[in-house]
Every structure is written in structure tokens, then in C-alpha cells.
Design a protein around this motif. Structure first.
Motif, PDB file in Angstrom:
ATOM      1  N   UNK A  18       0.847  -1.198   0.000  1.00 30.14           N
ATOM      2  CA  UNK A  18       0.000   0.000   0.000  1.00 30.14           C
ATOM      3  C   UNK A  18       0.883   1.249   0.000  1.00 30.14           C
ATOM      4  N   UNK A  19       1.905   1.259   0.857  1.00 34.64           N
ATOM      5  CA  UNK A  19       2.799   2.422   0.919  1.00 34.64           C
ATOM      6  C   UNK A  19       3.488   2.659  -0.420  1.00 34.64           C
ATOM      7  N   UNK A  20       3.837   1.568  -1.118  1.00 34.56           N
ATOM      8  CA  UNK A  20       4.492   1.738  -2.426  1.00 34.56           C
ATOM      9  C   UNK A  20       3.541   2.407  -3.415  1.00 34.56           C
ATOM     10  N   UNK A 154      -5.477   0.965   3.479  1.00 34.69           N
ATOM     11  CA  UNK A 154      -5.039   1.073   4.875  1.00 34.69           C
ATOM     12  C   UNK A 154      -6.125   1.765   5.685  1.00 34.69           C
ATOM     13  N   UNK A 155      -6.511   1.163   6.797  1.00 32.49           N
ATOM     14  CA  UNK A 155      -7.541   1.792   7.634  1.00 32.49           C
ATOM     15  C   UNK A 155      -6.943   2.346   8.928  1.00 32.49           C
ATOM     16  N   UNK A 202      -4.444  -3.134   8.602  1.00 34.17           N
ATOM     17  CA  UNK A 202      -4.059  -2.507   9.873  1.00 34.17           C
ATOM     18  C   UNK A 202      -3.302  -3.544  10.669  1.00 34.17           C
ATOM     19  N   UNK A 203      -2.469  -3.138  11.619  1.00 34.56           N
ATOM     20  CA  UNK A 203      -1.738  -4.124  12.428  1.00 34.56           C
ATOM     21  C   UNK A 203      -2.699  -4.901  13.303  1.00 34.56           C
ATOM     22  N   UNK A 204      -3.761  -4.226  13.740  1.00 39.14           N
ATOM     23  CA  UNK A 204      -4.781  -4.898  14.544  1.00 39.14           C
ATOM     24  C   UNK A 204      -6.125  -4.260  14.255  1.00 39.14           C
TER      25      UNK A 204
END
Ligand code: 5AD
Ligand code: SF4
Length: 476
Positions: A18-20, A154-155, A202-204
Motif C-alpha cells: 500500500x505504501x508503495x 489502509x484503515x 491494519x496491524x490490529x
């Protein structure tokens, strides 16, 4: 202004994918366009990952390749972003003196300014500043120009959980959720551009919105479920301690929510889970699995495991194997524990020797391979709805899958709702033989079960015949 070529090498997790996309979007303003040909690049960006030692090693071996490239083309610009950049900053310039810019995970919005500087030979730059004046989520990635079936959204970012082995809270910072209206409008725009599946990241995700008092994660899913044109919703990752009954129920109630959850458990031993600071027991985990299966009996469950965590005794490892047999995961990722700078477990004394780690990893994977194959075989003869992602690599055409005359049978690949990879040959059904199936739902009868995929015979296209926008048809 001359169009310049940008090559991005993404290493590591989905967050980085996503960042890319975001990196590529921000550089459009400087007239950079993505290329798949590294030899044609004016700017190469390596988006790095620090989660495990192996990912970090990959970064430096790739940078070794780039140093040779730059010797032949001194005007080539090289940037390093992501978690390794965030952690090591200046040190990257020492280790790789041919690198022109280093930017951390919080600096993507400031990237165009940095690139402009290095283009003007204003010297090498490093930006690993954590506090950004710019709201991190105000510029979503560009919309796909040509057919993309599936996209990440990304949320939330960061993590507050501090598992003792993990570097994420130190490099990605505190947990912060994006506003639901921004997320939904991004999904709507993606769906309108032809994207059929989104994976919320998301990480969590289970603690989405809690800190900020936004809506809950299941509420966000319900809103995404209402987006027109979208066929499927996935998400990752879920921390078991925060998995709610409302989320279990969502698997039953939301038709677009795929019947699959990635629920990393890491270990089956309570003392190890405690040392990892996971804040659940194996009993809690099994209860969550039972609740998921109560609401959605066909749900596929995958997981992450760390083997050879400091202090892991053979009896602890046996508990892990036992958990794998008890849950019967659909698939799993397993990693040998590696020390990460700043993560507390790097200071634990009782490290497990690498030889032992290798043996445990091997045993664990063998155990799971047996279960995966058994699960795949249980699908023989069933009819699965497959979202077609593209032409499968083995049979791909010389120019990718972009509308060239065909030679021989065309093999497509896609996934079921439960995230199983299914391959099938188009010729198997005459009615489908000339259509571009990318982005379509196809019903496939499963005929063969392999270790990592299924093979079947297509029956017909299902209810939503929606070739992805911008794709040429295969019709000659
Ligand atoms: N060593 C090995 N595996 C790790 N993971 C995270 N940190 C480490 C580490 N230090 C694994 C966990 C996590 C996945 C993304 O990476 O299993 O779920
Ligand atoms: Fe790392 Fe634990 Fe946060 Fe996952 S939940 S990112 S493993 S600290």
C-alpha cells in the motif's frame, strides 16, 4: 516536462504494498511514472521491511545489486524508504554510499520535495522524522489506470500492543485510525474504477477506531459491504485478544465479507504466549475459533507462528503442534524467531539455537502440509465461486495478459472466498473461450487438490459479469 521512470521494489508486508502505491502517487507530481523495467529507471525506490532479520537481509542484498547498476549509470537516483530506513536513517548512507535519499515510514508525503532536491544535485538527504505536519492519510493512492482486481486500503497505522518480539510499535509508531468516511470514499472510488476486491489493512483491525471514538470495525465492514460494484472484502490482521462477537457475526451477515480470517496465534504454549506479551491463552484462542465457527461454519482460518522463541522448550513446541492439529488451520506462515533491535525479546537470555529452530520449523510445516492437503482434498467435487485475478504465471503470454492472440489453452487463476487459489483452463468451457475473465466471478468444479492450490473445470460465469475497466478483451 519529460516523463521519468520510477521503479519500486517492495520488500515485506502488505502494508508496504500500500505504501508503495502511495509513493508512486506522490511522485506523479514530479512526472514519474511506474516502470517494470529496472534497466529503464531514472529513480529506484526500495521500500524496506524490518519485521524479521531475513527481510532486512533481503534489503541489503538488493542494495548490493543496485550499487553495480549505479556504477554503469551514475545519473540513476536511488531512494530507500520503509521500516529499515526509519530505524537506521543515516546508517544506510554509511553502509550504502551510493544511495541518494533515505525516508522513513512517516515521510512519504514529503518525498517529492526530497526527490526534487536530489535531482538538482543538492546533496543526499535523510528524513526519518516521526512527527509529520501533514495528516498521514490525507492523500490516498492514485486510482488504478488499468484493470486491477484487488487493492489494499489502509484503515489504520501503527500498533500499541508491544509484543516482546516485535519491532512494529517502534518503527511505525502509535496506533492511529483513519476516518470511516475517508476509507469508504476511497473504496467507492476504487470500485467505480473497476476494483472488485479490497483488503482492509491494519496491524490490529480489531481495535479500529477505539482510541479516536470512531465507528467499530464491524460497523466499518457493514459500510464497505454497501459499496456498489464491490464484490469482496478481506482484512488483515486481527489480534485474537480483541476479536469481538460482533466481528464473528459479521462473517455470517455480510455477503461481501470473505469467509476467511487471518488470526495469528504465534504459539500454542501459555508460558511462551505470556513471554511474548500476547495477552491471551491457548484456551482463549480456542474459544475464539469456536465462536467464529459457530457463526460461520465454513470459515477458513490461517495463522502466523514463531518457532524457537527465547525459552521455548520442546514441551512448549509440542503444545504448538497440538494446537495446529486441534484447530486444523487452512494455512499458516511460520517464522524462526529473530532478534529485532529495540524489541525486548532481543534482550532475553535463553535463545534457542538455530539448528533446533530449523528442526522445529520443518516439523511444523510438515504437520501443516498434511492438514492443508487434507482440507484441499475435502473440496474435491465441490463447486467454488472464484474471483479471477489474471492469467496464471505458468501459462502467461509473452506480453503479460494484455490482449494478445492466444496460442494453446489459456490458464486463469483466482481465489475462492476462503482464499484458496484455484486454477482452471478457459478452453474447458467453450462459451468462455474468448472472453477476458479478469475481475469476473466464475463457478469452478474442483477436480484436483494440490499442496498449495486447487484445479478445476469452469462451469459458467456467475451473476456479476464485470470485466475490469480498461482491460482489452481477449476476443481476437
Ligand atoms: N521473529 C520472527 N518472526 C517475527 N514476526 C514478527 N516479529 C518477529 C521476529 N522478531 C512474525 C510474527 C508476525 C509476522 C508478521 O511476523 O509471526 O505475526
Ligand atoms: Fe507487532 Fe504484536 Fe503489534 Fe502485531 S500486534 S504489529 S506482532 S506488536
Amino acid at each position: 516536462m519529460k516523463v521519468k521512470n520510477l521503479y519500486i521494489q517492495t520488500i515485506g508486508c502488505q502494508m508496504n504494498v500500500y505504501d508503495s502505491e502511495k509513493i508512486a502517487s506522490t511522485l506523479v507530481s514530479l512526472n514519474y511514472r511506474k516502470t517494470a523495467d529496472i534497466g529503464a529507471a531514472d529513480l529506484i525506490i526500495v521500500n524496506t521491511c524490518a519485521i524479521r532479520e531475513k527481510a532486512e537481509q533481503k534489503v541489503f542484498s538488493f542494495l548490493g545489486r543496485l550499487s553495480r547498476l549505479k556504477k554503469n549509470r551514475p545519473n540513476l537516483l536511488i531512494g530507500v524508504g520503509g521500516c529499515v530506513a526509519q530505524q537506521q536513517g543515516e546508517k544506510i548512507l554509511e553502509r550504502a554510499p551510493f544511495v541518494d535519499l533515505v525516508f522513513g515510514t512517516h515521510a512519504i508525503a514529503r518525498l517529492p520535495r526530497m526527490v526534487k532536491g536530489v535531482e538538482k544535485h543538492a546533496g543526499r538527504v535523510v528524513d526519518v522524522e516521526k512527527a509529520s505536519a501533514i495528516e498521514p492519510f490525507d492523500e490516498p493512492p492514485e486510482l488504478p489506470k488499468s484493470g486491477q482486481v484487488s487493492r489494499f486500503v489502509t484503515i489504520m497505522q501503527g500498533c500499541d500492543n508491544y509484543c516482546t518480539y516485535c519491532v512494529v510499535p517502534y518503527v511505525r509508531g502509535r496506533e492511529a485510525s483513519r476516518r470511516p468516511e475517508d476509507i469508504i470514499s476511497e473504496i467507492e472510488r476504487l470500485a467505480a474504477a473497476g476494483v472488485r476486491e479490497v483488503t482492509l489493512l491494519g496491524q490490529n483491525v480489531n481495535s479500529y477506531g477505539e482510541k479516536e471514538g470512531l465507528c467499530s470495525f464491524p460497523e466499518l465492514l457493514a459500510r464497505a459491504n454497501a459499496v456498489e460494484g464491490l464484490l469482496r472484502i478481506r482484512f488483515t490482521t486481527s489480534h485474537p485478544k480483541d476479536l469481538s462477537t460482533a466481528l464473528c457475526r459479521a462473517f455470517r451477515d455480510l455477503p461481501k465479507l470473505c469467509r476467511h480470517i487471518h488470526l495469528p496465534v504465534q504459539s500454542g504454549s501459555n508460558p511462551i504466549l505470556k513471554r511474548m506479551n500476547r495477552r491471551y491463552t491457548r484456551e482463549n484462542y480456542l474459544e475464539k475459533v469456536a465462536e467464529l465457527r459457530k457463526f460461520c461454519p465454513q470459515i477458513a482460518i490461517s495463522s502466523d507462528f514463531i518457532v524457537g522463541f527465547p525459552g521455548e522448550e520442546p514441551a512448549d513446541f509440542e503444545q504448538t503442534l497440538d494446537l495446529i492439529r486441534t484447530v486444523e488451520f487452512d494455512s499458516l506462515f511460520a517464522f524462526k524467531y529473530s532478534d529485532r533491535f529495540e524489541a525486548p525479546a532481543s534482550r532475553f537470555n535463553d535463545k534457542v539455537p538455530e539448528r533446533e529452530q530449523n528442526m522445529r520449523l520443518q516439523r511444523l510445516l510438515e504437520e501443516q502440509d498434511r492438514i492443508t492437503l487434507f482440507k484441499h482434498r475435502s473440496l474435491l467435487g465441490s463447486i467454488q465461486e472464484v474471483l479471477v485475478e489474471g492469467v496464471s504465471r505458468r501459462h502467461s503470454l509473452p506480453n503479460g495478459d494484455a490482449g494478445k492472440p492466444l496460442v494453446g489453452a489459456l490458464q486463469w487463476t483466482g481465489r475462492t472466498s476462503a482464499n484458496k487459489i484455484v486454477n482452471f483452463e478457459q478452453d474447458a468451457l467453450r462459451a468462455l473461450s474468448r472472453e477476458n475473465l479478469k475481475g469476473r466471478l466464475v463457478r469452478v468444479k474442483i477436480e484436483k487438490a494440490h499442496a498449495h492450490s486447487l484445479w478445476g473445470i469452469p462451469l459458467n460465469t456467475a451473476t456479476v459479469p464485470s470485466a475490469v475497466k480498461g482491460e482489452k478483451s481477449y476476443a481476437a
